[in-house]
Design a protein around this motif. Structure first.
Motif, PDB file in Angstrom:
ATOM      1  N   LEU A  15       0.726  -1.118   0.022  1.00 22.88           N
ATOM      2  CA  LEU A  15       0.005  -0.083  -0.165  1.00 22.88           C
ATOM      3  C   LEU A  15       0.800   1.257   0.047  1.00 22.88           C
ATOM      4  O   LEU A  15       1.818   1.386   0.966  1.00 22.88           O
ATOM      5  CB  LEU A  15      -0.811   0.014   1.327  1.00 22.88           C
ATOM      6  CG  LEU A  15      -1.657   1.291   1.599  1.00 22.88           C
ATOM      7  CD1 LEU A  15      -2.817   1.445   0.319  1.00 22.88           C
ATOM      8  CD2 LEU A  15      -2.542   1.010   2.811  1.00 22.88           C
ATOM      9  N   THR A  16       0.936   2.011  -1.091  1.00 32.25           N
ATOM     10  CA  THR A  16       1.572   3.174  -1.144  1.00 32.25           C
ATOM     11  C   THR A  16       0.695   4.362  -0.512  1.00 32.25           C
ATOM     12  O   THR A  16      -0.555   4.290  -0.603  1.00 32.25           O
ATOM     13  CB  THR A  16       2.211   3.473  -2.589  1.00 32.25           C
ATOM     14  OG1 THR A  16       0.909   4.037  -3.094  1.00 32.25           O
ATOM     15  CG2 THR A  16       2.742   2.667  -3.098  1.00 32.25           C
ATOM     16  N   GLY A  17       1.194   5.254   0.245  1.00 29.83           N
ATOM     17  CA  GLY A  17       0.587   6.485   0.968  1.00 29.83           C
ATOM     18  C   GLY A  17      -0.042   5.966   2.147  1.00 29.83           C
ATOM     19  O   GLY A  17      -1.002   6.530   2.320  1.00 29.83           O
ATOM     20  N   HIS A  18       0.563   5.217   2.835  1.00 21.58           N
ATOM     21  CA  HIS A  18      -0.108   4.616   4.190  1.00 21.58           C
ATOM     22  C   HIS A  18       0.058   5.601   5.269  1.00 21.58           C
ATOM     23  O   HIS A  18      -0.518   5.342   6.272  1.00 21.58           O
ATOM     24  CB  HIS A  18       0.628   3.120   4.630  1.00 21.58           C
ATOM     25  CG  HIS A  18       2.003   3.344   4.802  1.00 21.58           C
ATOM     26  ND1 HIS A  18       3.193   3.723   4.003  1.00 21.58           N
ATOM     27  CD2 HIS A  18       2.678   3.244   6.347  1.00 21.58           C
ATOM     28  CE1 HIS A  18       4.112   3.809   4.577  1.00 21.58           C
ATOM     29  NE2 HIS A  18       3.892   3.460   6.113  1.00 21.58           N
ATOM     30  N   THR A  19       0.930   6.727   5.088  1.00 23.42           N
ATOM     31  CA  THR A  19       0.964   7.598   6.164  1.00 23.42           C
ATOM     32  C   THR A  19      -0.066   8.603   6.139  1.00 23.42           C
ATOM     33  O   THR A  19      -0.295   9.454   7.081  1.00 23.42           O
ATOM     34  CB  THR A  19       2.255   8.200   6.230  1.00 23.42           C
ATOM     35  OG1 THR A  19       2.464   8.804   4.822  1.00 23.42           O
ATOM     36  CG2 THR A  19       3.407   7.308   6.453  1.00 23.42           C
ATOM     37  N   GLY A  20      -0.782   8.574   4.993  1.00 18.71           N
ATOM     38  CA  GLY A  20      -1.809   9.660   4.654  1.00 18.71           C
ATOM     39  C   GLY A  20      -3.117   9.279   5.264  1.00 18.71           C
ATOM     40  O   GLY A  20      -3.245   8.475   5.997  1.00 18.71           O
ATOM     41  N   PHE A  21      -4.222  10.267   5.233  1.00 19.93           N
ATOM     42  CA  PHE A  21      -5.463  10.027   5.944  1.00 19.93           C
ATOM     43  C   PHE A  21      -6.059   8.520   5.260  1.00 19.93           C
ATOM     44  O   PHE A  21      -6.448   7.839   6.015  1.00 19.93           O
ATOM     45  CB  PHE A  21      -6.247  10.999   5.657  1.00 19.93           C
ATOM     46  CG  PHE A  21      -7.658  11.057   5.699  1.00 19.93           C
ATOM     47  CD1 PHE A  21      -8.308  10.729   6.956  1.00 19.93           C
ATOM     48  CD2 PHE A  21      -8.570  11.297   4.741  1.00 19.93           C
ATOM     49  CE1 PHE A  21      -9.810  10.490   7.316  1.00 19.93           C
ATOM     50  CE2 PHE A  21     -10.002  11.176   4.925  1.00 19.93           C
ATOM     51  CZ  PHE A  21     -10.526  10.782   6.115  1.00 19.93           C
ATOM     52  N   LYS A  22      -6.472   8.708   3.972  1.00 19.70           N
ATOM     53  CA  LYS A  22      -7.013   7.467   3.469  1.00 19.70           C
ATOM     54  C   LYS A  22      -6.023   6.242   3.762  1.00 19.70           C
ATOM     55  O   LYS A  22      -6.556   5.086   3.981  1.00 19.70           O
ATOM     56  CB  LYS A  22      -7.148   7.671   1.767  1.00 19.70           C
ATOM     57  CG  LYS A  22      -8.374   8.720   1.432  1.00 19.70           C
ATOM     58  CD  LYS A  22      -8.517   9.076   0.160  1.00 19.70           C
ATOM     59  CE  LYS A  22      -8.843   7.669  -0.642  1.00 19.70           C
ATOM     60  NZ  LYS A  22      -9.103   8.030  -1.999  1.00 19.70           N
ATOM     61  N   GLY A  23      -4.801   6.273   3.408  1.00 17.47           N
ATOM     62  CA  GLY A  23      -3.820   5.268   3.690  1.00 17.47           C
ATOM     63  C   GLY A  23      -4.132   4.702   4.963  1.00 17.47           C
ATOM     64  O   GLY A  23      -3.807   3.433   5.203  1.00 17.47           O
ATOM     65  N   GLY A  24      -3.941   5.478   6.107  1.00 13.91           N
ATOM     66  CA  GLY A  24      -3.923   5.165   7.255  1.00 13.91           C
ATOM     67  C   GLY A  24      -5.387   4.235   7.836  1.00 13.91           C
ATOM     68  O   GLY A  24      -5.266   3.333   8.271  1.00 13.91           O
TER      69      GLY A  24
END
Length: 357
Positions: A15-24
């Motif tokens: 999962l790329t972007g896991h530190t963002g809102f949707k990614g979290g």
């Protein structure tokens, strides 16, 4: 089709972007499903942020790295050998794209190229979902929803870069993946809202920040209409799509819209007034009369295809979603367990998915 816990158990998900809102939120959901998750992203863009507040890195492998660097991306694929890739890392803000178009295009276009090229050479990947946006369409301010076969466009650098990402996806699908064992699709969602979003220059986080300070909310475009949806709605679509790609391969290797019900495309003023009423502490809003960069006034998605072919449909009304956001944020302010707040709402949504639509 619903999100099948048996399917996701022990699957290797990048999962790329896991530190963002949707990614979290998606990281937490995948972990509750029993998946083995590796995340690749930059450090969280704000403080506070969901990644830290909900200890998202716990129970998964978190890699802090830049998708603009192909060697970083290649090594992650080589190390982890994922079966499913959900690509969400992006520069996601319209107004930030006016300020820094180079970073926006480098991340949203070449970052996508790097992910797809690494997946092509990994030898382990079976399904890829590239998450773009409803703003990838050439916006003609239509009163009806955009369908997946409408023209790509985008007035501002963010929207345009996501249209470019869609074109990259189409080229890789036709050039490299059509006759391979890799099924590649793109997913376009509406204006995603939910607890744990502290992004700068985004409507609901701006409203909640003003509420916390007991200040009036300053609104730029009260009449702009958007397809608002709780974050778990499109995430359920991405998971459903990834399952379908993995099982049925090229049958679902296309572009897909995951938006709200038509009646939940509401103007900004409706959102603000609903949240003002729900907060319950005498807050209000005022109009910002200064000039701002161009933003589209009217945008809706047609989700007929996802309903018909994926058996996917939105489950929560916008009114209910806003109540959940207020409850989540007030619970966070009261120092409640943030991970548990997310897990409880995921469980509520999962139960809603089991009810016939």
């Amino acid at each position: 089709m619903t999100v099948n816990a048996q399917f996701w158990a022990n699957k290797k998900i990048l999962l790329t972007g896991h530190t963002g809102f949707k990614g979290g939120w998606l990281s937490i959901w995948l972990k509750t499903l029993g998946a083995e998750v590796m995340g690749l992203a930059l450090d969280p863009p704000t403080s506070p942020n969901l990644f830290s507040e909900a200890n998202v890195a716990s129970g998964m492998t978190s890699v802090i790295g830049d998708i603009r660097d192909y060697e970083v991306v290649r090594k992650v694929f080589e190390r982890f050998k994922p079966e499913i890739v959900i690509h969400m890392a992006a520069q996601p803000l319209v107004r930030a794209s006016y300020q820094d178009p180079i970073t926006t295009y480098a991340t949203n276009v070449m970052g996508t190229v790097h992910i797809l090229e690494a997946a092509r050479n990994a030898g382990s990947v079976r399904a890829i979902v590239n998450v773009t946006t409803d703003k990838c369409y050439e916006n003609k301010e239509w009163a009806w929803g955009y369908r997946e076969n409408e023209s790509m466009g985008g007035y501002d650098p963010y929207s345009n870069s996501k249209g470019c990402s869609e074109l990259v996806t189409s080229a890789f699908r036709q050039s490299f993946f059509a006759n391979s064992g890799v099924a590649l699709a793109s997913a376009r969602a509406g204006n995603v809202i939910g607890g744990g979003d502290w992004a700068v220059d985004r409507l609901v986080p701006d409203i909640l920040r003003a509420f916390e300070k007991n200040e009036p909310v300053v609104i730029r475009n009260p009449n702009s209409t958007r397809p608002w949806q709780h974050v778990l709605e499109p995430l359920s679509g991405y998971l459903t799509l990834a399952q379908s790609l993995y099982i049925k391969h090229q049958t679902y290797a296309e572009a897909w819209n995951f938006g709200p019900k038509e009646e939940d495309a509401k103007p900004v003023q409706w959102i603000v007034e609903n949240l003002v009423q729900g907060w319950g502490r005498g807050v209000n809003w005022i109009l910002d009369g200064s000039s701002h960069p161009h933003e589209a006034h009217y945008l809706k998605l047609d989700i007929s295809k996802a309903r018909a072919r994926l058996d996917w449909t939105p489950r929560w009304s916008l009114d209910h979603s806003l109540k959940l956001i207020t409850a989540w944020h007030q619970a966070w302010l009261s120092k409640e367990n943030t991970m548990q707040l997310c897990q409880d709402q995921i469980l509520e949504y999962t139960n809603a998915m089991k009810v016939p639509s």
